[in-house]
Design a protein around this motif. Structure first.
Motif, short mmCIF file in Angstrom:
data_model
loop_
_atom_site.label_atom_id
_atom_site.label_comp_id
_atom_site.label_asym_id
_atom_site.label_seq_id
_atom_site.Cartn_x
_atom_site.Cartn_y
_atom_site.Cartn_z
N GLN A 196 0.77 -1.24 0.00
CA GLN A 196 0.00 0.00 0.00
C GLN A 196 0.81 1.30 0.00
O GLN A 196 0.26 2.37 0.23
N LYS A 197 2.09 1.21 -0.26
CA LYS A 197 2.90 2.41 -0.35
C LYS A 197 3.47 2.60 -1.75
O LYS A 197 3.34 3.66 -2.34
N ASN A 198 4.11 1.56 -2.28
CA ASN A 198 4.75 1.67 -3.59
C ASN A 198 4.22 0.70 -4.64
O ASN A 198 4.53 0.85 -5.82
N LEU A 199 3.45 -0.29 -4.23
CA LEU A 199 3.09 -1.36 -5.17
C LEU A 199 1.61 -1.50 -5.45
O LEU A 199 1.23 -2.35 -6.25
N GLY A 200 0.76 -0.75 -4.78
CA GLY A 200 -0.66 -0.90 -5.02
C GLY A 200 -1.48 -0.52 -3.82
O GLY A 200 -1.07 0.30 -3.00
N PRO A 201 -2.65 -1.13 -3.66
CA PRO A 201 -3.52 -0.82 -2.52
C PRO A 201 -3.22 -1.72 -1.34
O PRO A 201 -2.44 -2.67 -1.44
N SER A 202 -3.87 -1.45 -0.23
CA SER A 202 -3.75 -2.35 0.91
C SER A 202 -4.47 -3.66 0.60
O SER A 202 -5.30 -3.74 -0.30
N GLY A 203 -4.12 -4.70 1.35
CA GLY A 203 -4.79 -5.98 1.18
C GLY A 203 -3.89 -7.11 0.75
O GLY A 203 -4.23 -8.27 0.94
N VAL A 204 -2.74 -6.79 0.16
CA VAL A 204 -1.82 -7.84 -0.26
C VAL A 204 -0.41 -7.49 0.18
O VAL A 204 -0.03 -6.31 0.17
N THR A 205 0.32 -8.50 0.61
CA THR A 205 1.71 -8.35 1.03
C THR A 205 2.58 -9.20 0.14
O THR A 205 2.28 -10.38 -0.09
N ILE A 206 3.64 -8.61 -0.37
CA ILE A 206 4.57 -9.33 -1.25
C ILE A 206 5.68 -9.94 -0.40
O ILE A 206 6.27 -9.26 0.44
N VAL A 207 5.95 -11.21 -0.60
CA VAL A 207 7.07 -11.89 0.03
C VAL A 207 7.95 -12.48 -1.07
O VAL A 207 7.45 -13.21 -1.93
N ILE A 208 9.22 -12.12 -1.05
CA ILE A 208 10.21 -12.66 -1.99
C ILE A 208 11.18 -13.47 -1.16
O ILE A 208 11.89 -12.92 -0.31
N VAL A 209 11.21 -14.78 -1.37
CA VAL A 209 11.95 -15.62 -0.43
C VAL A 209 12.74 -16.70 -1.17
O VAL A 209 12.27 -17.29 -2.15
N ARG A 210 13.95 -16.94 -0.69
CA ARG A 210 14.80 -17.99 -1.26
C ARG A 210 14.19 -19.36 -0.97
O ARG A 210 13.76 -19.63 0.16
N GLU A 211 14.17 -20.20 -1.96
CA GLU A 211 13.47 -21.48 -1.86
C GLU A 211 13.90 -22.32 -0.67
O GLU A 211 13.07 -22.92 0.02
N ASP A 212 15.20 -22.37 -0.41
CA ASP A 212 15.68 -23.27 0.64
C ASP A 212 15.19 -22.89 2.02
O ASP A 212 15.17 -23.73 2.92
N LEU A 213 14.79 -21.64 2.20
CA LEU A 213 14.33 -21.19 3.52
C LEU A 213 12.94 -21.70 3.86
O LEU A 213 12.58 -21.79 5.04
N VAL A 214 12.15 -21.99 2.84
CA VAL A 214 10.74 -22.30 3.11
C VAL A 214 10.31 -23.63 2.49
O VAL A 214 9.12 -23.87 2.32
N GLU A 215 11.26 -24.48 2.17
CA GLU A 215 10.89 -25.77 1.57
C GLU A 215 10.10 -26.63 2.53
O GLU A 215 9.25 -27.41 2.13
N SER A 216 10.39 -26.48 3.82
CA SER A 216 9.71 -27.32 4.80
C SER A 216 9.49 -26.52 6.08
O SER A 216 10.32 -26.49 6.98
N SER A 217 8.34 -25.86 6.14
CA SER A 217 8.00 -25.12 7.35
C SER A 217 7.63 -26.09 8.46
O SER A 217 7.21 -27.22 8.20
N PRO A 218 7.77 -25.66 9.74
CA PRO A 218 7.44 -26.56 10.86
C PRO A 218 6.01 -27.08 10.77
O PRO A 218 5.07 -26.31 10.55
N LYS A 219 5.85 -28.38 10.90
CA LYS A 219 4.53 -29.00 10.77
C LYS A 219 3.60 -28.63 11.92
O LYS A 219 2.39 -28.88 11.85
N THR A 220 4.13 -28.05 12.98
CA THR A 220 3.31 -27.68 14.14
C THR A 220 2.59 -26.35 13.94
O THR A 220 1.75 -25.98 14.75
N LEU A 221 2.90 -25.64 12.88
CA LEU A 221 2.28 -24.34 12.65
C LEU A 221 0.92 -24.49 11.98
O LEU A 221 0.71 -25.42 11.19
N PRO A 222 0.02 -23.55 12.24
CA PRO A 222 -1.25 -23.55 11.50
C PRO A 222 -0.97 -23.46 9.99
O PRO A 222 -0.02 -22.81 9.56
N THR A 223 -1.79 -24.09 9.22
CA THR A 223 -1.58 -24.20 7.77
C THR A 223 -1.36 -22.85 7.11
O THR A 223 -0.44 -22.69 6.28
#
Length: 362
Positions: A196-223
Motif C-alpha cells: 500500500q505504499k509503492n506497489l498498489g492498494p492495501s490488502g496484499v503483502t509481497i514476500v520474496i523468499v529464497r526457496e531453501d528457507l521455506v521448503e519445509s516449514s514446521p509441521k506444528t504451525l497452522p496451515t
C-alpha cells in the motif's frame, strides 16, 4: 482530472491516475469475461493469468533470481513480523535485529513471542534519527537471521547500503521503499513488503523468499501461517485478495512504462530534492529530523519552531489541497511521503507552499 489532491499520505498512499483510470475502465468487465475481477473464481484461468503475470513482471523489474519464490499473502507486513520467527527461528538460534525505529520495534516485539532475540545495532540513543553504520552491526554467532527495516516511515530514515551478513540470512522489511530503487535481491534471504505504499492498494503483502528457507516449514504451525503452504499453492491456497493482486499488476506495468526501477529511483531523487532543498535553504525555519546520511527518499520528516506553527502549517496546507502532511502521532512534527506514485508536480507544489509559508511566518 484537475481536482486531484496533493497526496502525501504515508499509507495507504497515492496511486497513479493512469492506473486508477485503467482499473475504472475494467472494473465491471475484465478482459471480456462479463464480470469484474472481484467476482471471478481465483481458480479460473483468467485470474491465474493475472496472478502469474504480476509475479513474472515483478521478477523481471526487480531482477529476482529464479531460485526465489514470490508470494502474495494477506495480513499485511505486520503478520510477517510473526510468521518469520514462527517459520525460521529454530531452537538454539537467535533472531537478530537492527533497531532503527518504530517499525523495527514492532518486528522485535513479535519475534520475542517465539524465541530469543538480540539487538545487533541500534540508533535509539539518537532518537532513531539515523541508520546505524554498517560497522556498528554485531551479529550473534548463533543468529538464525538478521532482520532490518529498510526505510522507517515514521522517523524518515533509510539504508543507503545493506549489511553483508555472510552465512547469516538477511531479511528485509521493504514495505515503504520496495521498487523505489534497484536492489540486489540475492543479498537477502527474504524481502517482504505491504503493497500500500509503492506497489498498489492495501490488502496484499509481497514476500520474496529464497526457496531453501521455506521448503519445509514446521509441521506444528497452522496451515495458513506456513510459508510452504503458499509456495506449494502459488499463493492460491485460499481465496486471495484478488483485486489488490490485480492492481499490483497494473502498478508494475506502470513502473515498466516509466522506464523501470532505475528510472523510478532518479524520479524519486528529483522529487525529494525539491523538498529537502526547501528545508535546507530555509535558514533554520524548517528543521529536518533525519541525519543527512540517513535521509529517506520516501518519507521526509521535519519540524518547525513550535507545535502551534506546525498545526498552522497543516491547516493551511489542507486548505491548499495538500493531504497527509501531519507527522505520525507517536512523534509529531511534519512528514511528506513521496512514494513512487507521487507526481513530481505535487512535490514542486509543496516546495512552493513551504517557501510561501516561511515568508509569511518568519
Amino acid at each position: 482530472m484537475t481536482n486531484r489532491a496533493y497526496n502525501f499520505n504515508a499509507g495507504p498512499a497515492a496511486l497513479p491516475l493512469e492506473v486508477l483510470q485503467q482499473a475504472q475502465e475494467e472494473f465491471i468487465d475484465y478482459a471480456g469475461a462479463g464480470m469484474s475481477i472481484m467476482e471471478m473464481s481465483h481458480r479460473s484461468s483468467v485470474f491465474e493469468g493475472v496472478n502469474d503475470g504480476a509475479q513474472s513482471l515483478l521478477r523481471e523489474l526487480y531482477g529476482i533470481p529464479s531460485h526465489y519464490k514470490i508470494l502474495f499473502l494477506q495480513g499485511g507486513a505486520s503478520t510477517q513480523f510473526a510468521m518469520i520467527p514462527m517459520n525460521l527461528l529454530t531452537a538454539g538460534k537467535t533472531a537478530a535485529f537492527v533497531h532503527t525505529g518504530s517499525w523495527a520495534d514492532k518486528a522485535i516485539k513479535e519475534a520475542k513471542l517465539f524465541g530469543d532475540t538480540a539487538i545487533a545495532a541500534t540508533s535509539e540513543a539518537d532518537r532513531f534519527n539515523r541508520i546505524p553504520q554498517l560497522s556498528e552491526i554485531r551479529v550473534p554467532d548463533n543468529a538464525a537471521y538478521l532482520h532490518i527495516t529498510s526505510n522507517e516511515t515514521i522517523e524518515g530514515t533509510q539504508y543507503a547500503a545493506y549489511p553483508a551478513t555472510g552465512d547469516v540470512t538477511l531479511i528485509g522489511d521493504l514495505s515503504s521503499d520496495i521498487l523505489s530503487r534497484p536492489v540486489d535481491v540475492s543479498q537477502f534471504g527474504m524481502i517482504y513488503a505491504g503493497a500500500q505504499k509503492n506497489l498498489g492498494p492495501s490488502g496484499v503483502t509481497i514476500v520474496i523468499v529464497r526457496e531453501d528457507l521455506v521448503e519445509s516449514s514446521p509441521k506444528t504451525l497452522p496451515t495458513m501461517l506456513r510459508y510452504d503452504t503458499h509456495v506449494k499453492n502459488n499463493s492460491l491456497y485460499n481465496t486471495p485478495p484478488s483485486f489488490s493482486v490485480y492492481l499490483v499488476g497494473l502498478m508494475l506495468k506502470w513502473v515498466q512504462a516509466k522506464g523501470g526501477v532505475a528510472a523510478m529511483e532518479q524520479l524519486n531523487r528529483d522529487k525529494t530534492k525539491l523538498i529537502y532543498d526547501a528545508i535546507d535553504q530555509s535558514g533554520g525555519f524548517y528543521r529536518g529530523f533525519a541525519d543527512l546520511g540517513s535521509r529517506s527518499l520516501m518519507n521526509i520528516t521535519f519540524r518547525l519552531g513550535t507545535e502551534e506553527l506546525e498545526k498552522q502549517f497543516v491547516k493551511e496546507s489542507e486548505q491548499q489541497g495538500f493531504v497527509g502532511l501531519k507527522g505520525h502521532r507517536s512523534v509529531g512534527g511534519l512528514r511528506a511521503s513521496t512514494y513512487n506514485a507521487v507526481p513530481l508536480e505535487s512535490c514542486k507544489a509543496l516546495a512552493e507552499f513551504m517557501a510561501d509559508f516561511r515568508k509569511r511566518n518568519e
